[in-house]
Write an enzyme that holds these catalytic residues in place. Structure first.
Site, short mmCIF file in Angstrom:
data_model
loop_
_atom_site.label_atom_id
_atom_site.label_comp_id
_atom_site.label_asym_id
_atom_site.label_seq_id
_atom_site.Cartn_x
_atom_site.Cartn_y
_atom_site.Cartn_z
NE ARG A 36 -34.11 -60.45 29.74
CZ ARG A 36 -33.64 -61.69 29.70
NH1 ARG A 36 -33.95 -62.53 30.64
NH2 ARG A 36 -32.84 -62.08 28.72
CB THR A 37 -36.90 -55.72 25.56
OG1 THR A 37 -35.84 -55.70 26.51
CG2 THR A 37 -37.39 -54.31 25.31
CE LYS A 46 -37.65 -62.11 -0.06
NZ LYS A 46 -39.10 -61.90 -0.09
NE ARG A 102 -33.34 -54.81 22.42
CZ ARG A 102 -33.10 -55.54 23.52
NH1 ARG A 102 -32.55 -56.73 23.42
NH2 ARG A 102 -33.43 -55.08 24.70
CG HIS A 110 -32.73 -51.16 27.41
ND1 HIS A 110 -34.07 -51.04 27.06
CD2 HIS A 110 -32.50 -52.49 27.56
CE1 HIS A 110 -34.60 -52.25 27.01
NE2 HIS A 110 -33.67 -53.15 27.30
#
Ligand code: CP
Length: 315
Positions: free
Chosen positions: A54-55, A82, A104, A134
């Protein structure tokens, strides 16, 4: 004016209302061709160190619907494999020209740490940081509550009761909503089993309870169910599914005892038949799809406000 958006605790009532009203104006003008040019020649980077449906998609659509260029970064397929560090990754994106970083991260406090590092001059927007916050989820939830109860203008949530139930201890959604919805005047109660509820409330004005049935009997206007976040839990903390369902699932039998005006919310992703039955999730009280729709408008408001430094909407 907000330069970054990392927490709901930075928002006073007037500032929160102003962002919500901006999102409502954008929703009302969603088909306006001018909207598509508001962030032309600006670049938004979605930087996701944790999974999201969703976000991430909502921020991508929000940026594109305002005319911005969007780059999507996720750890899969990137040079993180890496050994490139988080700050080197952001510095690399910064060197290509950025106006906003939507971050996020599994690390609580990552968005504020990024601002303090000085690695980027772009606006930083928290799209979920560990078990901390959030804030755009809380904003879209407030927008959905306003729409569901027909509130407009300067009307706030005085007299409205909100029951947030589930894995409160690990939930950034619960924290951001408890802060924002109580800032807007709602009476917020957090509910969950002992092992998933903090010992102390995050705020004096927010109540705690273990008794879901008693809390439902008080007739909350909003029942917000949360996902049981097994990936964040010590195995020992988890009850059996059967015990959880018996005590805390929003079943159709429990939902049928709610007052007629009560709405049911869930930020998603849902674990159907664990914290919520399908019948309730897809039933008449559910505003879960409305939350997703409003997510795009809430994120358009946050992107527009942070990138332009709070310019008035001119569409
Ligand atoms: N509500 C929410 O944050 O969902 P995603 O994890 O899918 O983004």
């Amino acid at each position: 004016m907000i330069r970054n958006f990392t927490s709901t605790s930075n928002l006073g009532r007037a500032e929160a209302l102003s962002l919500i009203k901006l999102a409502e104006d954008i929703r009302a003008q969603q088909n306006s061709p001018q909207l598509r040019n508001l962030l032309a020649h600006r670049t938004v980077a979605n930087v996701f160190y944790e999974d999201s449906t969703r976000t991430r998609i909502s921020f991508e659509l929000a940026a594109k619907r305002l005319g911005a260029d969007v780059v999507n970064f996720s750890t899969n397929g990137s040079s993180v494999s890496k050994g490139e560090t988080f700050y080197d990754t952001i510095a690399t994106l910064e060197a290509m020209g950025l106006d906003a970083v939507v971050l996020r991260s599994p690390v609580s406090g990552a968005a504020n740490d990024l601002i303090e590092s000085g690695v980027t001059q772009a606006a930083v927007i928290n799209a979920g940081d560990g078990t901390n916050e959030h804030p755009t989820q809380a904003l879209l939830d407030a927008l959905t509550i306003r729409e569901s109860f027909g509130l407009s203008g300067d009307e706030v949530f005085e007299g409205l009761s909100v029951l947030i139930t589930g894995d409160i201890k690990h939930s950034r959604v619960a924290r951001s909503n408890a802060i924002l919805l109580s800032t807007l005047g709602a009476k917020v109660t957090l509910c969950g089993p002992t092992n998933l509820l903090p010992e102390e409330s995050p705020l004096d004005r927010v109540g705690l309870t273990h008794d879901f049935d008693e809390a439902l009997a008080s007739g909350p206007d909003v029942v917000m169910m949360l996902r049981v976040q097994k990936e964040r839990m010590d195995q020992a903390l988890m009850q059996t599914n059967d015990a959880y369902i018996a005590g805390y699932q929003l079943s159709s039998s429990r939902a049928s005892r709610l007052p007629s005006q009560s709405i049911v919310m869930h930020p998603g992703p849902m674990i159907r038949e664990l914290e919520i039955s399908s019948e309730v999730a897809d039933g008449d009280r559910s505003v879960i799809r409305k939350q997703v729709t409003n997510g795009v408008f809430a994120r358009m408001a946050v992107l527009y406000s942070t990138i332009t430094g709070g310019a008035a909407l001119d569409v």
